[in-house]
Design a protein around this motif. Structure first.
Motif, mmCIF file in Angstrom:
data_model
loop_
_atom_site.group_PDB
_atom_site.id
_atom_site.type_symbol
_atom_site.label_atom_id
_atom_site.label_comp_id
_atom_site.label_asym_id
_atom_site.label_seq_id
_atom_site.Cartn_x
_atom_site.Cartn_y
_atom_site.Cartn_z
ATOM 1 N N GLY A 161 -16.825 76.197 -15.829
ATOM 2 C CA GLY A 161 -16.854 76.698 -17.733
ATOM 3 C C GLY A 161 -18.359 76.438 -17.839
ATOM 4 N N THR A 162 -18.853 76.637 -17.532
ATOM 5 C CA THR A 162 -20.855 76.098 -17.406
ATOM 6 C C THR A 162 -20.752 77.657 -16.862
ATOM 7 N N TYR A 163 -22.438 78.186 -18.174
ATOM 8 C CA TYR A 163 -23.134 79.224 -17.078
ATOM 9 C C TYR A 163 -24.105 79.572 -17.860
ATOM 10 N N LYS A 164 -25.380 80.184 -16.687
ATOM 11 C CA LYS A 164 -26.262 79.796 -17.503
ATOM 12 C C LYS A 164 -27.255 81.592 -17.451
ATOM 13 N N TYR A 165 -28.379 82.049 -18.035
ATOM 14 C CA TYR A 165 -28.965 82.716 -19.017
ATOM 15 C C TYR A 165 -29.849 83.536 -18.572
ATOM 16 N N TYR A 166 -29.440 84.644 -17.325
ATOM 17 C CA TYR A 166 -31.294 84.687 -16.587
ATOM 18 C C TYR A 166 -31.585 86.140 -17.364
ATOM 19 N N ARG A 167 -32.942 86.303 -17.641
ATOM 20 C CA ARG A 167 -33.745 87.555 -18.339
ATOM 21 C C ARG A 167 -34.731 88.212 -17.623
ATOM 22 N N GLY A 171 -38.400 92.966 -13.384
ATOM 23 C CA GLY A 171 -38.345 92.091 -12.087
ATOM 24 C C GLY A 171 -38.579 90.609 -12.036
ATOM 25 N N THR A 172 -39.368 90.577 -13.507
ATOM 26 C CA THR A 172 -40.120 88.796 -14.030
ATOM 27 C C THR A 172 -39.359 88.316 -14.519
ATOM 28 N N LEU A 173 -38.330 86.920 -13.719
ATOM 29 C CA LEU A 173 -37.837 86.139 -14.221
ATOM 30 C C LEU A 173 -38.506 85.801 -15.815
ATOM 31 N N LEU A 174 -37.531 85.395 -17.007
ATOM 32 C CA LEU A 174 -38.431 84.966 -18.035
ATOM 33 C C LEU A 174 -38.389 83.682 -18.576
ATOM 34 N N THR A 175 -39.039 82.928 -17.881
ATOM 35 C CA THR A 175 -39.258 81.408 -17.418
ATOM 36 C C THR A 175 -38.602 80.501 -19.454
ATOM 37 N N ASP A 176 -39.239 80.695 -20.406
ATOM 38 C CA ASP A 176 -38.726 80.680 -21.538
ATOM 39 C C ASP A 176 -37.635 80.774 -21.918
ATOM 40 N N MET A 177 -36.848 81.910 -21.541
ATOM 41 C CA MET A 177 -34.922 81.946 -22.102
ATOM 42 C C MET A 177 -34.373 81.179 -20.418
ATOM 43 N N ASP A 178 -34.463 79.951 -20.390
ATOM 44 C CA ASP A 178 -34.307 79.291 -19.862
ATOM 45 C C ASP A 178 -33.089 78.746 -20.304
ATOM 46 N N LYS A 284 -51.438 88.581 -28.159
ATOM 47 C CA LYS A 284 -50.758 88.319 -26.388
ATOM 48 C C LYS A 284 -49.336 89.194 -26.687
ATOM 49 N N GLU A 285 -50.249 90.023 -24.965
ATOM 50 C CA GLU A 285 -48.888 91.727 -25.325
ATOM 51 C C GLU A 285 -47.338 90.510 -25.366
ATOM 52 N N ASP A 286 -46.078 90.617 -26.086
ATOM 53 C CA ASP A 286 -44.469 90.233 -25.794
ATOM 54 C C ASP A 286 -43.842 90.892 -25.609
ATOM 55 N N GLU A 287 -42.523 90.482 -25.272
ATOM 56 C CA GLU A 287 -41.395 91.713 -25.405
ATOM 57 C C GLU A 287 -40.428 91.019 -26.220
#
Length: 289
Positions: A161-167, A171-178, A284-287
């Motif tokens: 029932g647990t899940y993880k969100y990866y964005r 191709g680069t994983l955003l580590t601040d959205m862990d 600083k550029e950001d998405e």
């Protein structure tokens, strides 16, 4: 489900996203999600305009009627708290079973069940991600929500029932959205008040920057404005960036590119300036999240 059975705010909501009332189904939920992301922006301009009021009231409440009113009056959308809570109320009116889930201690999304089905679908129109269709977490564990180089994958966690969100962006994983979330837990909107309080803190991610993002699938692109940098990301992964010099250029982009002429972006810029933030300084550029 007929239009006559709905309250006025729900009728207006559907009118705004240009979707008729239908019986609950997967295809209808997909239609609503896609239309929402194409018609209503993910933005923090409404956050900045409500900043003072929040600190006076010390609480944010579900208010789908106010949300719909602001759509027509100001072309405002919001971030996850207002976007997903308002969609939550609409889906319940349309006959879906909807409840909240909470990612990473700060992001609100929805778990939606179709009539007669047991599996819950992940629905999220509140973080600038390409969730154009609901995600079947249990039966599609390899799901990928992708557009123009932006990918989101929801993967099973270590416990049932647990899940993880990866964005990923190009191709680069955003580590601040862990983020992780537990579908076994149930939430009421008031459970999010501690996170909302952090959200409205000075110098936070949405109180020290200007953000506006929307998808334009008919033009095969998405638009993201972060402070004075406009990013246009195309379906073929090409990205164009433009630095805006002043408020006039920001206003022009909001009207001509975003097609949101009523959005009070100048007021938001003024509020940021009052808090010591100059969006036209080199940033600083950001998405957009």
């Amino acid at each position: 489900m007929t239009q006559k059975q709905l309250p006025l705010w729900a009728k207006d909501y559907l009118q705004y996203i240009q979707v008729p009332a239908r019986e609950p189904s997967y295809s209808y939920l997909k239609e609503i999600s896609t239309a929402h992301l194409n018609q209503i922006p993910f933005e923090n301009i409404s956050t900045l305009l409500h900043y003072k009021a929040y600190h006076e009231e010390r609480k944010l409440v579900e208010d789908e009627k106010k949300f719909v009113k602001q759509l027509f009056q100001h072309h405002m959308g919001g971030t996850c708290y207002m976007l997903n809570s308002s969609l939550h109320q609409l889906l319940k009116q349309l006959g879906f079973h909807s409840r909240y889930t909470f990612l990473g201690g700060g992001h609100v999304a929805l778990l939606v069940r179709l009539p007669g089905e047991k599996e819950e679908l992940y629905v999220d129109i509140g973080n600038g991600a390409p969730f154009f269709e609901p995600i079947r977490l249990e039966t599609d564990p390899g799901n990928v929500s992708e557009y123009g180089g932006i990918e989101v994958r929801l993967r099973p966690g270590d416990e049932f029932g647990t899940y993880k969100y990866y964005r990923y962006v190009d191709g680069t994983l955003l580590t601040d959205m862990d983020w992780s979330f537990d579908t076994k837990k149930s939430y009421q909107f008031d459970d999010f008040q501690p996170a909302i309080q952090k959200y409205f803190q000075p110098n936070g991610a949405f109180t020290s920057v200007l953000r506006c993002q929307i998808w334009q699938l008919s033009q095969k692109r998405s638009l993201s404005l972060v402070n004075n940098v406009l990013s246009i990301r195309y379906r073929n992964r090409k990205v164009e960036k433009q630095t805006l010099k002043d408020r006039f250029e920001v206003r022009n982009v909001i009207e001509e590119e975003f097609k949101l002429p009523k959005l009070p972006v100048e007021k938001a810029i003024g509020i940021l300036e009052g808090m010591g933030v100059n969006i036209f300084q080199e940033q600083k550029e950001d998405e957009a999240d």
